[in-house]
Design an enzyme around this catalytic site. Structure first.
Site, PDB file in Angstrom:
ATOM      1  N   ILE A  33      91.219  80.890  65.609  1.00  0.00           N
ATOM      2  CA  ILE A  33      92.722  80.513  65.998  1.00  0.00           C
ATOM      3  C   ILE A  33      93.066  79.169  65.649  1.00  0.00           C
ATOM      4  O   ILE A  33      94.462  78.997  65.725  1.00  0.00           O
ATOM      5  CB  ILE A  33      92.600  80.615  67.725  1.00  0.00           C
ATOM      6  CG1 ILE A  33      91.511  79.678  68.161  1.00  0.00           C
ATOM      7  CG2 ILE A  33      92.328  81.988  68.222  1.00  0.00           C
ATOM      8  CD1 ILE A  33      91.529  79.147  69.644  1.00  0.00           C
ATOM      9  N   GLY A  36      91.582  73.350  60.609  1.00  0.00           N
ATOM     10  CA  GLY A  36      91.710  71.927  60.233  1.00  0.00           C
ATOM     11  C   GLY A  36      91.381  71.476  58.651  1.00  0.00           C
ATOM     12  O   GLY A  36      90.621  72.601  57.941  1.00  0.00           O
ATOM     13  N   LYS A  56      84.669  75.083  68.230  1.00  0.00           N
ATOM     14  CA  LYS A  56      85.152  74.592  67.016  1.00  0.00           C
ATOM     15  C   LYS A  56      83.794  74.438  66.375  1.00  0.00           C
ATOM     16  O   LYS A  56      82.795  73.757  66.366  1.00  0.00           O
ATOM     17  CB  LYS A  56      85.283  72.956  67.513  1.00  0.00           C
ATOM     18  CG  LYS A  56      85.960  72.013  66.367  1.00  0.00           C
ATOM     19  CD  LYS A  56      86.221  70.664  66.571  1.00  0.00           C
ATOM     20  CE  LYS A  56      86.717  69.902  65.320  1.00  0.00           C
ATOM     21  NZ  LYS A  56      87.160  68.552  65.862  1.00  0.00           N
ATOM     22  N   ASP A 157      95.761  59.759  66.398  1.00  0.00           N
ATOM     23  CA  ASP A 157      96.187  60.906  65.734  1.00  0.00           C
ATOM     24  C   ASP A 157      97.228  61.624  66.446  1.00  0.00           C
ATOM     25  O   ASP A 157      96.911  62.806  66.561  1.00  0.00           O
ATOM     26  CB  ASP A 157      95.007  61.430  64.996  1.00  0.00           C
ATOM     27  CG  ASP A 157      95.695  62.591  63.868  1.00  0.00           C
ATOM     28  OD1 ASP A 157      96.729  62.204  63.429  1.00  0.00           O
ATOM     29  OD2 ASP A 157      94.810  63.516  63.743  1.00  0.00           O
TER      30      ASP A 157
END
Length: 331
Positions: A33, A36, A56, A157
């Site tokens: 989904i 990165g 992840k 970030d």
């Protein structure tokens, strides 16, 4: 553009072993989904009750990234807040030299995709998200940043790509790969709003996303919590305008201007005329050139919360309506 360079802490973290607390036999991994620079995110289930989770998949091949992975896990373990991604556990796969980081699953996708999708529904490009919802987005993430800063954490970030949403429109800050404790000795101390206002600044690594970085971060000089607030200001600008920084020259900053906007009016002109005055001014103040001129995370959260409370009791005007200053008459 995401940037990364050597950090000034966690120098020995890449020597530690990861300790799994997830039973791999109870974890299923499904469709991807998200993707990165350094990992992919998958939808999955965990446990006997097949709870939906996000997984992840982090490669550990690059030793330079290990310290950031360790830091991200340490931070996720230490925080708990409704607007911060909830950590469940990890599973280390030494034979594959990879790591699964398991967190809560939110089915609304990331905020940038949501803004892009909604912005295509009207001809003016501003979008189909009413001002009350936009203010809630700003408030939720302001609340997350205030929580982090009050626990001596910088995110480093902050951007729309790193915010995900649930079906009930809860907005959650994620991706703590670049986050860091400002003062390790006090990492478990909760600070008051007065103590949070101006923590000592320190030299840190050049990391984050260029379009959202503060001027001091871009120049590689000392920075602290106000740097997060500047990134949050660019975040607000994207939420309000419906346009991503860097696209068609929007929100671009140049070295000759010190990576600042030329003046406050330049930034105001980039915002829709129907935007609440208070929301635009919050954006402008967060993007102040000097770190000491920016509001604290506590200030921005309170500012957004007060505006949201006001909008809840008003007649909400959609961003595309041709009614200038309709929701900012009290400011």
């Amino acid at each position: 553009m995401t940037s990364i360079a050597n950090d000034d802490n966690n120098s020995n973290d890449n020597q530690k072993n990861f300790e799994s607390n997830i039973d791999i036999s109870k974890l299923t991994i499904g469709e991807m989904i998200g993707q990165g620079n350094f990992a992919s995110v998958h939808k999955g289930t965990y446990g006997d009750d097949k709870e939906l989770v996000a997984v992840k998949k982090q490669s550990l091949e690059d030793p330079e990234l290990l310290k950031y992975v360790h830091s991200e896990i340490d931070i996720l373990k230490s925080i708990k807040h409704p607007n911060v991604l909830q950590y469940i556990g990890i599973c280390f796969l030494p034979k594959e030299n990879s790591l699964y980081i398991v967190t809560e699953y939110l089915n609304g996708g990331d905020l940038r995709d949501f803004i892009i999708k909604e912005s295509t529904k009207v001809t003016d490009g501003v979008g189909n998200i009413d001002w009350r919802l936009r203010t809630k987005i700003v408030m939720d993430i302001g609340n997350a940043i205030y929580y982090l800063h009050s626990h001596n954490l910088m995110h480093r970030d902050i951007k729309t790509d790193n915010v995900i949403l649930s079906s009930d429109q809860r907005f959650v800050l994620c991706d703590f790969g670049f986050a860091t404790f400002v003062d390790k000795a006090k990492r478990r101390k909760t600070l008051t709003s007065a103590e949070v206002e101006r923590r000592p600044q320190r030299t840190m690594s050049f990391c984050g996303t260029d379009e959202f970085m503060s001027p001091e971060q871009m120049f590689g000089i000392r920075y602290g919590f106000p740097s997060d607030v500047f990134s949050y200001g660019i975040f607000i600008a994207e939420v309000v305008s419906g346009k991503a920084p860097g696209v068609d020259g929007h929100l671009l900053r140049y070295p000759q201007n010190g990576f600042c906007f030329e003046d406050d009016e330049e930034l105001r002109k980039m915002m829709p005329k129907t935007a609440p005055y208070s929301l635009v001014e919050l954006c402008v103040q967060c993007c102040a050139a000097e770190p000491d001129d920016r509001p604290t995370a506590y200030d921005v959260y309170e500012w957004a919360r007060e505006l949201y409370d006001e909008l809840k009791g008003s007649s909400i005007i959609n961003p595309g309506d041709n009614q200038e200053d309709a929701v900012d008459e009290n400011y």
